[in-house]
Design an enzyme around this catalytic site. Structure first.
Site, short mmCIF file in Angstrom:
data_model
loop_
_atom_site.label_atom_id
_atom_site.label_comp_id
_atom_site.label_asym_id
_atom_site.label_seq_id
_atom_site.Cartn_x
_atom_site.Cartn_y
_atom_site.Cartn_z
N HIS A 3 8.96 -6.60 -4.77
CA HIS A 3 8.06 -5.46 -4.76
C HIS A 3 8.77 -4.18 -4.31
CE1 HIS A 3 4.27 -3.37 -4.57
NE2 HIS A 3 4.43 -3.08 -3.30
N TRP A 9 -2.59 -10.36 -1.61
CA TRP A 9 -1.97 -9.55 -0.56
C TRP A 9 -3.03 -8.92 0.34
CZ3 TRP A 9 1.62 -7.75 2.53
CH2 TRP A 9 1.56 -6.44 2.99
N ASP A 39 4.59 1.57 -4.95
CA ASP A 39 3.46 1.12 -4.14
C ASP A 39 2.49 2.28 -3.92
OD1 ASP A 39 2.66 -1.41 -2.36
OD2 ASP A 39 2.33 0.37 -1.12
N TRP A 40 2.03 2.51 -2.68
CA TRP A 40 1.12 3.62 -2.41
C TRP A 40 1.78 4.97 -2.69
CZ3 TRP A 40 -3.74 5.09 -1.60
CH2 TRP A 40 -4.70 4.11 -1.36
N ASP A 82 8.36 -9.40 -8.11
CA ASP A 82 7.25 -8.82 -7.35
C ASP A 82 6.04 -9.75 -7.40
OD1 ASP A 82 5.30 -7.31 -6.18
OD2 ASP A 82 5.47 -5.60 -7.53
#
Length: 457
Positions: free
Chosen positions: A436, A321, A280-281, A407
């Site tokens: 995810h 999202w 992710d980030w 995901d």
């Protein structure tokens, strides 16, 4: 040898100073019989996870072992602080001849300050007690220890909040001590938290970067696997997440700020032989780090993330999202994890709510979805394009990819596109049950990573 009360108390003070070096409240004790030192003890309840591990109890136990008798007839105990009720009771049970203490304890002292257990004539043994021996010196050791702890050495900035430590009490599978740093130039007084598990001199360091809305708790099943194999694990909380400080305003958060904090943290900790774990980030930011110091990195484990270069349209799942977050700014973080990971126990998914007790702590949750670089001129996009060139042409380390096939945000096609960008990314784990947040299947992934990157130092 024989000695005066002051001489024996100085030996007890030496034990107190050793306790202070271990981070324990500095109380020390010695047991003497017939002018001979037979036992010593110092405070260790924190290190031993034992509420009974007071200096006096440690000294009594050592003396009983030395004499081969739990009755310590004819013995004298010297302790730097007035004993509490527990220790006073143990002294009476051991039939000590005499107890001598240094500084009085007006809060818990049971030898005259709060109460005096030694004065009860109805008890079947009488122990002589005397206080005030080197009282000033004994008190000074305690004052020196507590003074910096009574001063707030890390005040919260006016424009930030700090989640109360009580919010993190008794979280399942998260036993590690916190580490903090607040003097990195980019932080400007904010405090960032990180886990540091395993030997500092390990030949490999696993650097675990989380994303939104997670925090270092996400890596709780992977950390023990790496640590047991002798590796060091660093798992920071991004500013705004976990135990790190949380700026109050959404606009505080920028791509450049968070990237710079991570760069400075890697430098401060002087991390070397790093296997970088990103998701992710953690990947959006983390994939831009190695090009600044390639010599520090030897491996990459990349999981459900992107390089946000602004050159390709965002996936439909990410756009959905982002839109959902905008419409539901107070969403329940824990329930989000529970929906994507039905195998989690309630206490586990609820732990993801711990850093965010109210909306004042949630600025990062609101800021991060729209902060993903979407266009070529978005903040962070140019850096990400430079990173893409690095991964295509300059990366020489080993790469392992894990794809959570359930995901709904990125999906396998997004990860396959990233696979083509990273040189040598031939080894791919497909996780049919993972969504995810693939780290929730982390033990299996970590074992695979050990085999791929090298299991032992």
């Amino acid at each position: 040898m024989s000695g005066t009360d002051e001489e024996w108390m100085r030996l007890a003070l030496q034990q107190a100073e050793l306790a202070a070096l271990d981070g324990e409240v500095p109380v020390g004790a010695v047991v003497v019989k017939n002018g001979q030192l037979i036992a010593t003890g110092r405070n260790a309840p924190v290190g031993q996870h034992d509420p009974t591990a007071h200096a006096e109890v440690a000294a009594l136990r050592a003396a009983a072992l030395a004499l081969g008798n739990y009755r310590l007839d004819g013995c004298e105990l010297f302790v730097t602080l007035e004993p509490c009720a527990m220790c006073s009771g143990a002294m009476l049970h051991s039939r000590l001849k005499r107890v001598v203490f240094g500084a009085a304890d007006p809060r818990t002292g049971a030898a005259g300050s709060v109460l005096n257990l030694f004065s009860y004539q109805a008890l079947n043994h009488q122990t002589e007690v005397q206080g005030g021996v080197l009282a000033d010196e004994c008190g000074k050791v305690l004052q020196t220890f507590f003074k910096p702890r009574r001063v707030n050495m890390n005040p919260v900035r006016d424009d930030a909040v700090r989640t109360p430590e009580a919010c993190f009490a008794d979280l399942p599978d998260y036993p590690w001590a916190p580490n903090y740093v607040s003097d990195l130039p980019a932080l400007d007084g904010l405090r960032v938290h990180y886990l540091d598990v395993g030997p500092q001199d390990a030949s490999t360091t696993y650097l675990c970067l989380h994303g939104n809305p997670a925090w270092s708790y996400l890596y709780r099943t992977m950390i023990p696997v790496f640590a047991r194999a002798g590796h060091r694990v660093i798992a920071p909380d991004l500013i705004g997440f976990g135990k790190s400080d949380k700026p109050k305003k959404d606009a505080f958060h920028t791509f450049g700020f968070h990237r710079q904090v991570l760069l400075e943290l890697v430098e401060r900790l002087d991390l070397r032989n790093v296997v970088l774990l990103v998701q992710d980030w953690g990947g959006i930011l983390g994939l831009t780090l190695p090009m600044e110091a390639p010599v520090r990195y030897q491996g990459l484990l990349v999981m459900n993330t992107i390089l946000a270069t602004g050159e390709q349209p965002m996936s439909a799942g990410f756009l959905a999202w982002r839109d959902w977050c905008a419409k539901n700014p107070e969403f329940d973080v824990g329930r989000l994890f529970s929906r994507g990971n039905p195998h989690l126990e309630p206490a586990q998914w609820q732990a993801y709510n711990a850093p965010f007790p109210d909306k004042g702590h949630r600025a990062a949750l609101r800021a991060f979805p729209p902060m993903v670089p979407e266009f070529a001129d978005s903040p962070g996009a140019a850096i990400s394009r430079r990173a893409q060139a690095f991964w295509q042409h300059d990366w020489t380390g080993k790469t392992l990819m894990a794809i959570g096939q359930q995901d709904p945000v990125l999906g396998e096609p997004t990860m396959r596109a990233l696979q083509k960008v990273i040189w040598g990314c031939d080894e791919v784990m497909l996780l049919p049950q993972a969504g995810h947040f693939v780290q929730e299947h982390g033990e299996f992934i970590a074992q695979r990573a050990l085999a791929f990157f090298g299991a032992n130092d």
